[in-house]
Design an enzyme around this catalytic site. Structure first.
Site, PDB file in Angstrom:
ATOM      1  CB  THR A 131      -2.009  -7.501  10.401  1.00  0.00           C
ATOM      2  OG1 THR A 131      -2.812  -6.404   9.999  1.00  0.00           O
ATOM      3  CG2 THR A 131      -2.427  -8.712   9.572  1.00  0.00           C
ATOM      4  CG  ASP A 132      -5.583  -3.782  12.347  1.00  0.00           C
ATOM      5  OD1 ASP A 132      -4.912  -4.004  11.318  1.00  0.00           O
ATOM      6  OD2 ASP A 132      -5.966  -2.633  12.673  1.00  0.00           O
ATOM      7  CD  GLU A 133      -4.075  -4.513   6.735  1.00  0.00           C
ATOM      8  OE1 GLU A 133      -4.291  -4.962   5.618  1.00  0.00           O
ATOM      9  OE2 GLU A 133      -3.217  -3.631   6.969  1.00  0.00           O
ATOM     10  CE1 TYR A 156       0.482  -8.625   5.522  1.00  0.00           C
ATOM     11  CE2 TYR A 156      -1.321  -7.117   5.981  1.00  0.00           C
ATOM     12  CZ  TYR A 156      -0.147  -7.728   6.371  1.00  0.00           C
ATOM     13  OH  TYR A 156       0.406  -7.445   7.592  1.00  0.00           O
ATOM     14  CE  LYS A 160       0.945 -11.409   9.429  1.00  0.00           C
ATOM     15  NZ  LYS A 160       2.374 -11.725   9.739  1.00  0.00           N
TER      16      LYS A 160
HETATM   17  P1  NAD Z   1       8.423  -5.405   6.311  1.00  0.00           P
HETATM   18  O1  NAD Z   1       7.895  -5.746   4.962  1.00  0.00           O
HETATM   19  O2  NAD Z   1       9.006  -4.055   6.546  1.00  0.00           O
HETATM   20  O3  NAD Z   1       9.547  -6.450   6.745  1.00  0.00           O
HETATM   21  C1  NAD Z   1       9.418  -7.826   6.525  1.00  0.00           C
HETATM   22  C2  NAD Z   1      10.776  -8.468   6.732  1.00  0.00           C
HETATM   23  O4  NAD Z   1      10.630  -9.881   6.517  1.00  0.00           O
HETATM   24  C3  NAD Z   1      11.833  -7.959   5.746  1.00  0.00           C
HETATM   25  O5  NAD Z   1      13.031  -7.686   6.432  1.00  0.00           O
HETATM   26  C4  NAD Z   1      12.000  -9.118   4.770  1.00  0.00           C
HETATM   27  O6  NAD Z   1      13.324  -9.184   4.224  1.00  0.00           O
HETATM   28  C5  NAD Z   1      11.691 -10.306   5.664  1.00  0.00           C
HETATM   29  N1  NAD Z   1      11.212 -11.450   4.882  1.00  0.00           N
HETATM   30  C6  NAD Z   1      10.265 -11.449   3.918  1.00  0.00           C
HETATM   31  N2  NAD Z   1      10.128 -12.691   3.403  1.00  0.00           N
HETATM   32  C7  NAD Z   1      10.994 -13.485   4.067  1.00  0.00           C
HETATM   33  C8  NAD Z   1      11.312 -14.870   3.998  1.00  0.00           C
HETATM   34  N3  NAD Z   1      10.700 -15.673   3.130  1.00  0.00           N
HETATM   35  N4  NAD Z   1      12.239 -15.351   4.839  1.00  0.00           N
HETATM   36  C9  NAD Z   1      12.871 -14.549   5.736  1.00  0.00           C
HETATM   37  N5  NAD Z   1      12.634 -13.223   5.829  1.00  0.00           N
HETATM   38  C10 NAD Z   1      11.696 -12.706   5.002  1.00  0.00           C
HETATM   39  O7  NAD Z   1       7.217  -5.706   7.292  1.00  0.00           O
HETATM   40  P2  NAD Z   1       6.789  -4.973   8.646  1.00  0.00           P
HETATM   41  O8  NAD Z   1       5.893  -3.867   8.304  1.00  0.00           O
HETATM   42  O9  NAD Z   1       7.976  -4.743   9.490  1.00  0.00           O
HETATM   43  O10 NAD Z   1       5.901  -6.121   9.305  1.00  0.00           O
HETATM   44  C11 NAD Z   1       6.477  -7.114  10.144  1.00  0.00           C
HETATM   45  C12 NAD Z   1       5.388  -8.046  10.618  1.00  0.00           C
HETATM   46  O11 NAD Z   1       4.406  -7.318  11.347  1.00  0.00           O
HETATM   47  C13 NAD Z   1       4.648  -8.754   9.481  1.00  0.00           C
HETATM   48  O12 NAD Z   1       4.389 -10.072   9.884  1.00  0.00           O
HETATM   49  C14 NAD Z   1       3.361  -7.953   9.340  1.00  0.00           C
HETATM   50  O13 NAD Z   1       2.323  -8.771   8.862  1.00  0.00           O
HETATM   51  C15 NAD Z   1       3.133  -7.519  10.773  1.00  0.00           C
HETATM   52  N6  NAD Z   1       2.386  -6.255  10.937  1.00  0.00           N
HETATM   53  C16 NAD Z   1       2.765  -5.132  10.247  1.00  0.00           C
HETATM   54  C17 NAD Z   1       2.078  -3.943  10.459  1.00  0.00           C
HETATM   55  C18 NAD Z   1       2.481  -2.667   9.769  1.00  0.00           C
HETATM   56  O14 NAD Z   1       1.776  -1.645   9.903  1.00  0.00           O
HETATM   57  N7  NAD Z   1       3.573  -2.616   9.053  1.00  0.00           N
HETATM   58  C19 NAD Z   1       1.011  -3.903  11.365  1.00  0.00           C
HETATM   59  C20 NAD Z   1       0.666  -5.076  12.041  1.00  0.00           C
HETATM   60  C21 NAD Z   1       1.369  -6.242  11.831  1.00  0.00           C
HETATM   61  P1  TYD Z   2      -0.911   1.214   3.559  1.00  0.00           P
HETATM   62  O1  TYD Z   2       0.142   2.058   4.170  1.00  0.00           O
HETATM   63  O2  TYD Z   2      -0.616   0.476   2.305  1.00  0.00           O
HETATM   64  O3  TYD Z   2      -1.410   0.222   4.697  1.00  0.00           O
HETATM   65  P2  TYD Z   2      -2.685  -0.809   4.715  1.00  0.00           P
HETATM   66  O4  TYD Z   2      -3.210  -0.937   3.356  1.00  0.00           O
HETATM   67  O5  TYD Z   2      -2.079  -2.065   5.204  1.00  0.00           O
HETATM   68  O6  TYD Z   2      -3.656  -0.205   5.677  1.00  0.00           O
HETATM   69  O7  TYD Z   2      -2.178   2.124   3.276  1.00  0.00           O
HETATM   70  C1  TYD Z   2      -2.789   2.891   4.289  1.00  0.00           C
HETATM   71  C2  TYD Z   2      -4.019   3.552   3.686  1.00  0.00           C
HETATM   72  O8  TYD Z   2      -3.594   4.516   2.706  1.00  0.00           O
HETATM   73  C3  TYD Z   2      -4.929   2.601   2.946  1.00  0.00           C
HETATM   74  O9  TYD Z   2      -6.286   3.001   3.139  1.00  0.00           O
HETATM   75  C4  TYD Z   2      -4.549   2.772   1.485  1.00  0.00           C
HETATM   76  C5  TYD Z   2      -4.142   4.227   1.418  1.00  0.00           C
HETATM   77  N1  TYD Z   2      -3.089   4.551   0.432  1.00  0.00           N
HETATM   78  C6  TYD Z   2      -3.299   5.583  -0.510  1.00  0.00           C
HETATM   79  O10 TYD Z   2      -4.348   6.246  -0.526  1.00  0.00           O
HETATM   80  N2  TYD Z   2      -2.302   5.847  -1.410  1.00  0.00           N
HETATM   81  C7  TYD Z   2      -1.134   5.133  -1.423  1.00  0.00           C
HETATM   82  O11 TYD Z   2      -0.258   5.413  -2.290  1.00  0.00           O
HETATM   83  C8  TYD Z   2      -0.930   4.085  -0.459  1.00  0.00           C
HETATM   84  C9  TYD Z   2       0.333   3.273  -0.443  1.00  0.00           C
HETATM   85  C10 TYD Z   2      -1.944   3.834   0.446  1.00  0.00           C
END
Ligand code: NAD
Ligand code: TYD
Length: 351
Positions: A131-133, A156, A160
């Site tokens: 993630t970019d975070e 989080y 990562k």
């Molecule tokens: P998500 O929470 O929707 O899915 C995570 C998946 O991992 C789920 O299916 C869960 O069952 C599985 N999982 C969790 N713990 C596990 C374990 N111990 N063993 C096996 N499986 C397990 O997450 P996402 O949003 O799809 O993110 C996927 C990846 O991409 C993550 O690594 C996240 O850090 C990264 N990422 C997410 C975003 C975003 O905006 N969602 C952006 C950049 C990077």
């Molecule tokens: P989120 O979707 O949780 O992603 P991330 O924290 O990983 O960026 O949140 C996106 C933005 O929205 C973040 O600035 C937090 C804000 N947010 C709210 O204001 N209310 C909410 O209920 C949630 C879940 C997020």
């Protein structure tokens, strides 16, 4: 035939990556390993579950014996690792769970790959999806590049960042072939309704309050999830060994502006009077340690791998809202927890 392990394939981004790989590469066997936590939903993959090149394995990446056995059974050629705990708010209430899954689980996978490949790394690759975070918050108008120092601020992002460091350490220490990508916030179908966009779509639909943290001034850089999946395909196949690629859509939105767009589009789609949904906006206590701004410089992946986002945000958000409105049953199942029976019904009975 190559065998690729995709972890976290039942989750939001993972399900789009699994679908893309299964449909695009009939000469790959795709093994989807997922623990099916609250965020993993096999209904996300209903359309491909019977494809001959797709296998689902239920298991936990922190279960060392299971993971080593899995690598023995399949002799993987590559790993695309997405399994993680992914929600910042949950990491604030339970950091240890994030350390366990995101760092400990990643190191178990790295060990299993190293052991299985036994220094013969020809044609092998361990890809960590991050993630970019990890870069922290860019409050000054700049952008995260691949050279930006890590400065994670939430449990989080710290977990990562820790897992990224381990992946690089395995490349440096043991010569493991690796690649990492760091992506901005994703949106689109299949996202668990705890993150901003699906939560707010669901709440607008059901006329529930929209909890805006602080003043709603935080900025996020949003990318349509299928564009991320396409980027992952490119990085896996064309990315250079040991490199990092930042992925983002050059699409920054202040939370409040984004929320107002969602309200407006949903008023139109639901045939509500203009301004109805905005009245649901409710300012709540700010998230602890809330990063102000994320902004990705995606020039490297664009210039070196020829990737670019395919969707404009207006189109992406409209498609996303349509998907959630058309998949009320999916939303109902994930919010009630009923989706977790899907594995038992579809898989356990089958065996
Ligand atoms: P998500 O929470 O929707 O899915 C995570 C998946 O991992 C789920 O299916 C869960 O069952 C599985 N999982 C969790 N713990 C596990 C374990 N111990 N063993 C096996 N499986 C397990 O997450 P996402 O949003 O799809 O993110 C996927 C990846 O991409 C993550 O690594 C996240 O850090 C990264 N990422 C997410 C975003 C975003 O905006 N969602 C952006 C950049 C990077
Ligand atoms: P989120 O979707 O949780 O992603 P991330 O924290 O990983 O960026 O949140 C996106 C933005 O929205 C973040 O600035 C937090 C804000 N947010 C709210 O204001 N209310 C909410 O209920 C949630 C879940 C997020």
């Amino acid at each position: 035939m190559k065998t690729i392990l995709i972890t976290g394939g039942a989750g939001f981004i993972g399900s789009h990556v699994v679908r893309l790989f299964v449909n695009q590469y009939s000469d790959y066997k795709i093994v989807n390993l997922d623990a099916l936590t609250y965020a993993g939903n096999l209904e996300n993959l209903k359309d491909i579950e019977d494809k001959p090149n797709y296998i689902f394995e239920k298991g936990d990446i922190t279960d060392e014996a299971f993971i080593f056995n899995l690598f023995e059974r399949y002799d993987f050629d590559g790993v695309i690792h997405l399994a993680a705990e992914s929600h910042v708010d949950r990491s604030i209430s339970n950091p240890l769970e994030f350390l366990k899954t995101n760092i400990f689980g990643t190191v178990i996978l790295l060990n299993a790959a190293k052991e299985s490949w036994k220094d013969n790394y020809e044609g092998k690759r361990f890809y960590h999806v991050s993630t970019d975070e990890v870069y922290g918050s860019v409050d000054d108008g700049g952008f995260f590049t691949e050279e930006t120092s890590y400065d994670p601020q939430s449990p989080y992002s710290a977990s990562k960042a820790g897992s990224d460091h381990f992946v690089r350490a395995y490349a440096n220490t043991y010569g493991l072939p690796i690649v990492i990508s760091n992506c901005s916030n994703n949106y689109g179908p299949n996202q668990f309704p705890e993150k901003l966009i699906p939560l707010f779509i669901n709440n607008i639909r059901s006329n529930k309050p929209l909890p805006v943290y602080g003043k709603g001034e935080n900025i996020r850089d949003w990318l349509y999830v299928i564009d991320h999946a396409i980027a992952i395909d490119l990085v896996y196949h064309k990315g250079k060994n040991k490199e990092t690629y930042n992925i983002g859509g050059f699409n920054e939105w202040k939370n409040l502006d984004l929320i107002k767009v969602m309200c407006k589009v949903m008023d139109e789609k639901l045939g509500r009077e203009k301004g109805t949904s905005e009245k649901l906006i409710t300012y709540v206590k700010d998230r602890a340690g809330h990063d102000l701004r994320y902004a990705i410089d995606a020039n490297k992946i664009m210039n070196e791998l020829g990737w670019k986002p395919s969707l404009q945000f207006e189109e992406g958000i409209s498609k996303t809202i349509d998907w959630y409105l058309e998949n009320e049953e999916w939303l109902k199942n994930v919010t009630s927890g009923a989706y977790q029976q899907y594995y038992d019904e579809m898989y356990e009975k089958r065996d």
